[in-house]
Design a protein around this motif. Structure first.
Motif, PDB file in Angstrom:
ATOM      1  N   ALA A   1       0.847  -1.194   0.000  1.00 38.64           N
ATOM      2  CA  ALA A   1       0.000   0.000   0.000  1.00 38.64           C
ATOM      3  C   ALA A   1       0.878   1.238   0.000  1.00 38.64           C
ATOM      4  CB  ALA A   1      -0.922   0.003   1.221  1.00 38.64           C
ATOM      5  N   SER A   2       0.307   2.328  -0.483  1.00 39.00           N
ATOM      6  CA  SER A   2       1.044   3.593  -0.468  1.00 39.00           C
ATOM      7  C   SER A   2       1.191   4.085   0.969  1.00 39.00           C
ATOM      8  CB  SER A   2       0.321   4.640  -1.318  1.00 39.00           C
ATOM      9  OG  SER A   2      -0.969   4.885  -0.809  1.00 39.00           O
ATOM     10  N   ARG A   3       2.269   4.823   1.187  1.00 38.57           N
ATOM     11  CA  ARG A   3       2.534   5.408   2.504  1.00 38.57           C
ATOM     12  C   ARG A   3       2.936   6.856   2.320  1.00 38.57           C
ATOM     13  NH1 ARG A   3       6.848   2.592   5.783  1.00 38.57           N
ATOM     14  NH2 ARG A   3       7.748   1.551   3.949  1.00 38.57           N
ATOM     15  N   ASN A   4       2.952   7.576   3.435  1.00 36.48           N
ATOM     16  CA  ASN A   4       3.346   8.982   3.366  1.00 36.48           C
ATOM     17  C   ASN A   4       4.835   9.115   3.087  1.00 36.48           C
ATOM     18  OD1 ASN A   4       0.761   9.864   3.939  1.00 36.48           O
ATOM     19  ND2 ASN A   4       1.113  10.000   6.150  1.00 36.48           N
ATOM     20  N   ILE A   5       5.164  10.051   2.209  1.00 36.19           N
ATOM     21  CA  ILE A   5       6.554  10.388   1.899  1.00 36.19           C
ATOM     22  C   ILE A   5       6.715  11.885   2.104  1.00 36.19           C
ATOM     23  CG2 ILE A   5       8.306  10.529   0.076  1.00 36.19           C
ATOM     24  CD1 ILE A   5       7.112   8.028  -1.159  1.00 36.19           C
ATOM     25  N   LYS A   6       7.613  12.241   2.998  1.00 35.97           N
ATOM     26  CA  LYS A   6       7.861  13.659   3.259  1.00 35.97           C
ATOM     27  C   LYS A   6       8.759  14.235   2.172  1.00 35.97           C
ATOM     28  CE  LYS A   6       7.365  13.344   8.286  1.00 35.97           C
ATOM     29  NZ  LYS A   6       8.029  13.579   9.600  1.00 35.97           N
ATOM     30  N   THR A   7       8.295  15.318   1.591  1.00 38.91           N
ATOM     31  CA  THR A   7       9.097  16.043   0.615  1.00 38.91           C
ATOM     32  C   THR A   7       9.259  17.473   1.105  1.00 38.91           C
ATOM     33  OG1 THR A   7       7.158  16.700  -0.666  1.00 38.91           O
ATOM     34  CG2 THR A   7       8.187  14.606  -1.245  1.00 38.91           C
ATOM     35  N   ALA A   8       9.939  18.277   0.322  1.00 39.74           N
ATOM     36  CA  ALA A   8      10.194  19.657   0.735  1.00 39.74           C
ATOM     37  C   ALA A   8       8.872  20.404   0.924  1.00 39.74           C
ATOM     38  CB  ALA A   8      11.048  20.367  -0.305  1.00 39.74           C
ATOM     39  N   GLY A   9       8.509  20.600   2.186  1.00 37.62           N
ATOM     40  CA  GLY A   9       7.336  21.413   2.487  1.00 37.62           C
ATOM     41  C   GLY A   9       6.013  20.701   2.371  1.00 37.62           C
ATOM     42  N   SER A  10       5.981  19.391   2.083  1.00 36.14           N
ATOM     43  CA  SER A  10       4.696  18.710   1.950  1.00 36.14           C
ATOM     44  C   SER A  10       4.860  17.215   2.203  1.00 36.14           C
ATOM     45  CB  SER A  10       4.110  18.947   0.556  1.00 36.14           C
ATOM     46  OG  SER A  10       4.938  18.364  -0.426  1.00 36.14           O
ATOM     47  N   VAL A  11       3.721  16.558   2.278  1.00 31.85           N
ATOM     48  CA  VAL A  11       3.700  15.107   2.435  1.00 31.85           C
ATOM     49  C   VAL A  11       2.885  14.524   1.282  1.00 31.85           C
ATOM     50  CG1 VAL A  11       2.989  13.161   3.867  1.00 31.85           C
ATOM     51  CG2 VAL A  11       3.886  15.238   4.940  1.00 31.85           C
ATOM     52  N   LEU A  12       3.485  13.586   0.534  1.00 26.78           N
ATOM     53  CA  LEU A  12       2.827  12.960  -0.608  1.00 26.78           C
ATOM     54  C   LEU A  12       2.698  11.462  -0.367  1.00 26.78           C
ATOM     55  CD1 LEU A  12       4.760  14.688  -3.540  1.00 26.78           C
ATOM     56  CD2 LEU A  12       2.498  15.311  -2.649  1.00 26.78           C
ATOM     57  N   LYS A  13       1.690  10.856  -0.991  1.00 25.28           N
ATOM     58  CA  LYS A  13       1.563   9.416  -0.959  1.00 25.28           C
ATOM     59  C   LYS A  13       2.525   8.806  -1.979  1.00 25.28           C
ATOM     60  CE  LYS A  13      -1.727   8.563   2.042  1.00 25.28           C
ATOM     61  NZ  LYS A  13      -1.512   7.672   3.220  1.00 25.28           N
ATOM     62  N   GLY A  14       3.095   7.645  -1.629  1.00 25.88           N
ATOM     63  CA  GLY A  14       4.013   6.975  -2.533  1.00 25.88           C
ATOM     64  C   GLY A  14       4.319   5.573  -2.052  1.00 25.88           C
ATOM     65  N   PHE A  15       5.309   4.952  -2.679  1.00 25.24           N
ATOM     66  CA  PHE A  15       5.641   3.560  -2.377  1.00 25.24           C
ATOM     67  C   PHE A  15       7.115   3.450  -1.998  1.00 25.24           C
ATOM     68  CE2 PHE A  15       1.796   3.341  -4.810  1.00 25.24           C
ATOM     69  CZ  PHE A  15       1.093   2.298  -4.222  1.00 25.24           C
ATOM     70  N   TYR A  16       7.394   2.504  -1.094  1.00 24.36           N
ATOM     71  CA  TYR A  16       8.741   2.275  -0.596  1.00 24.36           C
ATOM     72  C   TYR A  16       9.304   0.993  -1.211  1.00 24.36           C
ATOM     73  CZ  TYR A  16       8.381   5.929   2.978  1.00 24.36           C
ATOM     74  OH  TYR A  16       8.274   7.133   3.623  1.00 24.36           O
ATOM     75  N   THR A  17      10.568   1.039  -1.555  1.00 24.35           N
ATOM     76  CA  THR A  17      11.238  -0.123  -2.135  1.00 24.35           C
ATOM     77  C   THR A  17      11.185  -1.323  -1.207  1.00 24.35           C
ATOM     78  OG1 THR A  17      12.721   1.295  -3.400  1.00 24.35           O
ATOM     79  CG2 THR A  17      13.440  -0.957  -3.054  1.00 24.35           C
ATOM     80  N   GLU A  18      11.333  -1.088   0.093  1.00 25.26           N
ATOM     81  CA  GLU A  18      11.349  -2.210   1.037  1.00 25.26           C
ATOM     82  C   GLU A  18      10.026  -2.984   1.030  1.00 25.26           C
ATOM     83  OE1 GLU A  18      12.085  -0.638   4.885  1.00 25.26           O
ATOM     84  OE2 GLU A  18      10.216   0.535   4.967  1.00 25.26           O
ATOM     85  N   ASP A  19       8.931  -2.320   0.668  1.00 24.87           N
ATOM     86  CA  ASP A  19       7.643  -3.011   0.606  1.00 24.87           C
ATOM     87  C   ASP A  19       7.512  -3.884  -0.644  1.00 24.87           C
ATOM     88  OD1 ASP A  19       6.921  -1.744   2.944  1.00 24.87           O
ATOM     89  OD2 ASP A  19       5.797  -0.146   1.948  1.00 24.87           O
ATOM     90  N   LEU A  20       8.324  -3.609  -1.654  1.00 19.76           N
ATOM     91  CA  LEU A  20       8.218  -4.303  -2.931  1.00 19.76           C
ATOM     92  C   LEU A  20       9.207  -5.451  -3.081  1.00 19.76           C
ATOM     93  CD1 LEU A  20       7.892  -1.076  -5.076  1.00 19.76           C
ATOM     94  CD2 LEU A  20       6.096  -2.786  -4.816  1.00 19.76           C
ATOM     95  N   TRP A  21      10.216  -5.496  -2.229  1.00 17.66           N
ATOM     96  CA  TRP A  21      11.287  -6.466  -2.413  1.00 17.66           C
ATOM     97  C   TRP A  21      10.794  -7.911  -2.443  1.00 17.66           C
ATOM     98  CZ3 TRP A  21      16.054  -7.193  -3.995  1.00 17.66           C
ATOM     99  CH2 TRP A  21      16.897  -6.083  -4.134  1.00 17.66           C
TER     100      TRP A  21
END
Length: 387
Positions: free
Chosen positions: A342-362
């Protein structure tokens, strides 16, 4: 059809199958030597069907018309027991034919692309019949009778099936098939014209010899457990087991040629196998999108996927892949700890976006994707073996 006796010595299996192969070579141009071996063995195996737990389909496929697919079926027709030509035949007709008390047919289905091609839509009933008939235990269930007097009856589905068509086939049929990728003859490739009223008799004479030979070896073949070549396991081993058992019973150089053909055709099928759309997605994420990074926002993943050349993501039934479908497709697979990806929060410059982590896909990458052609510099999960 006579059974061999002391006065009529048993047929030399190797010499017989040499003759069958030569008969094919007169009229068919196959793409490589392995195909001639596989087709001749398939012809012979059709005479020994009750000796096996399963029967491989043989599929003559090509990207363009005029590639010799129908001619291959015509030649096979002369060599196999009770051939039944089926063009646009429905599943009901086929499973009733297989249940015929007079004997089980060998089904030869030409123009299979009209059933499973991109313009034909799904045909789940026929697909189910072909899948069930791969196993000797396979049956098809139908309601028989009128109104409230209907009863459920099972029809045997086990039968040898050869198909020919343009393009490809559903994965459930391809994985049960020996695949012969046909191509148009080059100008320097010559074959004899196939004249039915002349050459059918010659093929039928070989058919009678195959039937007589099969009766002489059926007890030995039924108890055989042929040795598989290295690396041939699971479904490919199921497909090739009957053909290798036939080759071992034939003797001569056929056991070696059969195993060489097995390796060649299994590897060719794996190269051409793009897998399901989900596996394609996982593989593209691994090899092209998330290379060298440990996380990526969904919007960036979609941009990269939709920009890939020779990939389906920019046009899925007229629409590009979007965030909702991406999440739904990846959610079919699980992480190493058994949770849906599932997508998780990813902190970027000044905001939080939904995205995917490599560790979840391995874990999904390791279980479902083919080995990468190169070794991309992917970040390893914590605790991964680096040897």
């Amino acid at each position: 059809m006579t059974k061999p006796t002391s006065e009529t010595p048993a047929e030399d299996g190797a010499a017989l199958l040499d003759d069958v192969e030569r008969f094919h070579r007169r009229f068919n141009v196959f793409p490589h030597e392995a195909a001639y071996v596989a087709v001749a063995l398939w012809d012979a195996h059709a005479h020994l069907l009750d000796c096996f737990d399963s029967t491989p389909r043989i599929a003559f496929l090509s990207p363009e018309p005029g590639s010799g697919k129908s001619r291959a079926l015509e030649v096979v027709e002369t060599l196999v027991p009770r051939p039944m030509l089926a063009v646009n035949a429905r599943a009901a007709a086929l499973f009733r034919s297989v249940s015929d008390p007079a004997g089980r047919p060998t089904i030869l289905y030409d123009e299979i692309d009209t059933v499973f091609g991109p313009k034909a839509g799904d045909n789940e009933e026929l697909r189910g019949f072909l899948n069930a008939g791969h196993r000797r235990s396979g049956v098809t269930y139908r309601c028989i009778g009128d109104g409230g007097n209907q009863t459920v009856q099972e029809f045997p589905s086990y039968s040898a099936v050869a198909v020919a068509g343009l393009g490809s086939l559903p994965d459930t049929i391809l994985t049960r098939s020996v695949i012969i990728r046909m191509r148009r003859r080059a100008r320097n490739e010559k074959v004899e014209p196939f004249r039915a009223r002349v050459h059918e008799q010659q093929g039928n004479a070989l058919r009678e010899r195959l039937a007589t030979w099969a009766k002489s070896v059926q007890d030995r073949v039924a108890g055989a457990w042929p040795e598989m070549p290295d690396g041939v396991t699971d479904r490919p081993a199921d497909v090739w087991e009957p053909l290798l058992a036939v080759a071992d019973a034939i003797g001569g150089d056929w056991p070696q040629r059969a195993r060489e053909a097995c390796v060649t055709l299994v590897k060719a099928a794996q190269v051409n196998d793009k897998g399901s759309l989900g596996i394609r997605l996982l593989t593209d994420l691994r090899d092209h999108v998330m290379v060298g990074i440990d996380r990526l926002p969904t919007v960036a993943i979609l941009d990269r996927l939709n920009a890939l050349d020779d990939a389906p993501w920019a046009d899925l039934n007229g629409r590009p892949l979007d965030a909702r479908r991406l999440s739904r497709m990846l959610g079919e697979y699980v992480t190493a700890d058994g949770q849906p990806i599932a997508s998780r929060n990813i902190k970027t410059a000044g905001s939080v976006l939904k995205g995917f982590y490599t560790e979840d896909l391995w874990d999904a990458w390791a279980r479902y994707c083919p080995p990468p052609s190169a070794s991309p510099l992917l970040p390893l999960p914590d605790g991964a073996d680096t040897d």
